[in-house]
Motif scaffolding. Sequence first.
Motif, mmCIF file in Angstrom:
data_model
loop_
_atom_site.group_PDB
_atom_site.id
_atom_site.type_symbol
_atom_site.label_atom_id
_atom_site.label_comp_id
_atom_site.label_asym_id
_atom_site.label_seq_id
_atom_site.Cartn_x
_atom_site.Cartn_y
_atom_site.Cartn_z
ATOM 1 N N ALA A 130 0.839 -1.206 0.000
ATOM 2 C CA ALA A 130 0.000 0.000 0.000
ATOM 3 C C ALA A 130 0.871 1.253 0.000
ATOM 4 O O ALA A 130 0.568 2.235 -0.695
ATOM 5 N N ASN A 133 2.200 1.852 -3.396
ATOM 6 C CA ASN A 133 1.160 2.423 -4.253
ATOM 7 C C ASN A 133 1.038 3.927 -4.033
ATOM 8 O O ASN A 133 0.850 4.696 -4.978
ATOM 9 N N TYR A 163 -5.200 3.126 -5.889
ATOM 10 C CA TYR A 163 -6.088 2.001 -6.204
ATOM 11 C C TYR A 163 -5.757 1.424 -7.586
ATOM 12 O O TYR A 163 -5.673 0.199 -7.766
ATOM 13 N N ALA A 166 -2.646 -0.672 -7.675
ATOM 14 C CA ALA A 166 -2.885 -1.987 -7.076
ATOM 15 C C ALA A 166 -3.615 -2.908 -8.050
ATOM 16 O O ALA A 166 -3.297 -4.104 -8.163
ATOM 17 N N LEU A 167 -4.568 -2.378 -8.772
ATOM 18 C CA LEU A 167 -5.345 -3.195 -9.718
ATOM 19 C C LEU A 167 -4.491 -3.642 -10.902
ATOM 20 O O LEU A 167 -4.618 -4.775 -11.380
ATOM 21 N N CYS A 376 -4.720 -7.591 -2.919
ATOM 22 C CA CYS A 376 -5.144 -6.358 -3.578
ATOM 23 C C CYS A 376 -6.183 -5.619 -2.736
ATOM 24 O O CYS A 376 -6.086 -4.400 -2.532
ATOM 25 N N VAL A 377 -7.166 -6.335 -2.225
ATOM 26 C CA VAL A 377 -8.231 -5.720 -1.425
ATOM 27 C C VAL A 377 -7.665 -5.081 -0.158
ATOM 28 O O VAL A 377 -8.034 -3.955 0.217
ATOM 29 N N GLN A 379 -4.556 -4.016 0.346
ATOM 30 C CA GLN A 379 -3.781 -2.839 -0.028
ATOM 31 C C GLN A 379 -4.691 -1.637 -0.268
ATOM 32 O O GLN A 379 -4.417 -0.519 0.192
ATOM 33 N N ILE A 380 -5.782 -1.853 -0.970
ATOM 34 C CA ILE A 380 -6.725 -0.772 -1.245
ATOM 35 C C ILE A 380 -7.332 -0.239 0.050
ATOM 36 O O ILE A 380 -7.506 0.976 0.229
ATOM 37 N N ASN A 383 -4.772 1.944 1.661
ATOM 38 C CA ASN A 383 -4.662 3.210 0.933
ATOM 39 C C ASN A 383 -5.796 4.165 1.287
ATOM 40 O O ASN A 383 -5.655 5.386 1.175
ATOM 41 N N SER A 384 -6.915 3.608 1.741
ATOM 42 C CA SER A 384 -8.071 4.436 2.078
ATOM 43 C C SER A 384 -7.857 5.251 3.348
ATOM 44 O O SER A 384 -8.609 6.205 3.601
#
Length: 538
Positions: A130, A133, A163, A166-167, A376-377, A379-380, A383-384
């Motif tokens: 994260a 990113n 995001y 990450a995707l 991935c989820v 990490q997102i 990031n939030s």
Amino acid sequence: MAVEKQAFADETKEDAILEKLGYQQELKRSFGLLGMIGFSFSIVTSWTALGGVLIVGVESGGPPVMIFSWIAISIVTLAVAYSMAEICSAYPVAGGQYSWVAVLAPPSMARGLSYVTGWFMLTGLLAMGATNNFIGANFILGQANLAFPSYTIERWHTGLLAYLIALIATTVNIYGPHLLDRISKGILAWNILSFVIVVIVILATNDHKQPASFVFHDFQNFTGFGTAFTAILGLLQSAFGMCCYDAPAHMTEEMKNASREAPKAIILSVYIGAITGFIFLISVCFCIGDITSTAQSTTGVPLIQIFYDSTGSVVGACFLASLITVIVLVCANALLAEGSRSLYAFARDRGLPFSSIFAKVEPKRQVPVYAILLACVVQIALNSIYFGTSTGFNTVVAIATEGFYLSYAMPLLVRIIARFTGNAKVLPGPYTLGRYGIVLNVIGLVFLLFTSITFNFPTVNPVDYNNMNYTSAAIGVIGLISIVTWLTTGRKHFTGPQTGIMNVVGKGIVGEDSRSGIPATAMMSSEKGGEILDMKDL
């Protein structure tokens, strides 16, 4: 033909080691030594990591703290890296730290400590992804601001771009796993070449270099705290820059001759990182312009401001920043791969909720797709955090670094405990530290525990809810989750590797599988042509 036979023999030997730990080889072994050094260095990549969190060092002590703390941390990091390389040589399994703790800890506490270590390890890996990113998003948006000064960077811009990164990494990991080794070799060359270009260009074009007193003596403080406390805060930049060198340990099940090559990759990535990081820091610190304007640059990335101040050209600054951006984007791919393999390994040992799902390997591509998606989820989600607090970036940096450092500390701690309780095991891998092992273990452990404490300190004074360092809260929540899940499900279902097979190493004593009670004979590393080598052979 002889080479092919040797490669097959090495692969069969590594598969046998994995089977002795209770696992079946499911992932494809595609990485060689060069590819793994490239993979590891693309994650460690100290000089770009230092540049990505340069604002931490600029505000907390300035150049003197940045440079001298880097030297000190690089030296003590070698104590940790050599210790981990020795263990990895003996137990080349994707679980890394938590698997090592399960095997090396005294039997009465092995499973519990292994479980907690696994959670801290996953925290570090996923939070580091994260953070990377964030860095990638910051560099891209910083260049946009430099090229178009009327553009104002908003926090939500950074979050959404993180995001996207990450995707993209998730897509590459699922649909292009066969490309990872090639990408890693290519990025190693790109990384070194970019380093040389950046250093030469800023030194050659900058005509207003700072004096040596500024670089090595003048203390800078934008934190509001006293000098000593601020210097301690400045350690975070160097600690973050020298992190993630355990990456080869989590990719051992995809490496050829992992018990020999993974330790080399761990050690070499630290040496390369230390040297490039030191040269980079010296160069950047001499080329910093006004320290206040650099720290408060509208680009949000002090390094981009330094590039612009040095070259006097928007195009030149963006070109140098783009070199680093490519490295950061590839690093996102590598960190997601490392994190997903660790999630897969932990789920394989039933350490996660819904472990049966995340432990699945897609047979055609031979990758753990569900573990990749979970990484991935998470990490997102991390990031939030940036949407809610202005210090969200620093908080995630601290969470990542502390998670890693705590997971690094646990294998060293249990090795020391085992020595004093009479449960010490002779590590059966091809590399050994010999009598220096305990000394390096102690040095590494003290360093890791000290830094793990300092990562929880607030970074700005006065402290309020908007700039508070929430690392302690996040680590506390993760610790609580690990305890609760251990008490509810982990204690019953978590397995870990077969710890009984190494009860008496090298003496042919029959151990017992900790999960099934099946006898297993301990094997000496020198059997069938194996040999014990000193770590100096790295």
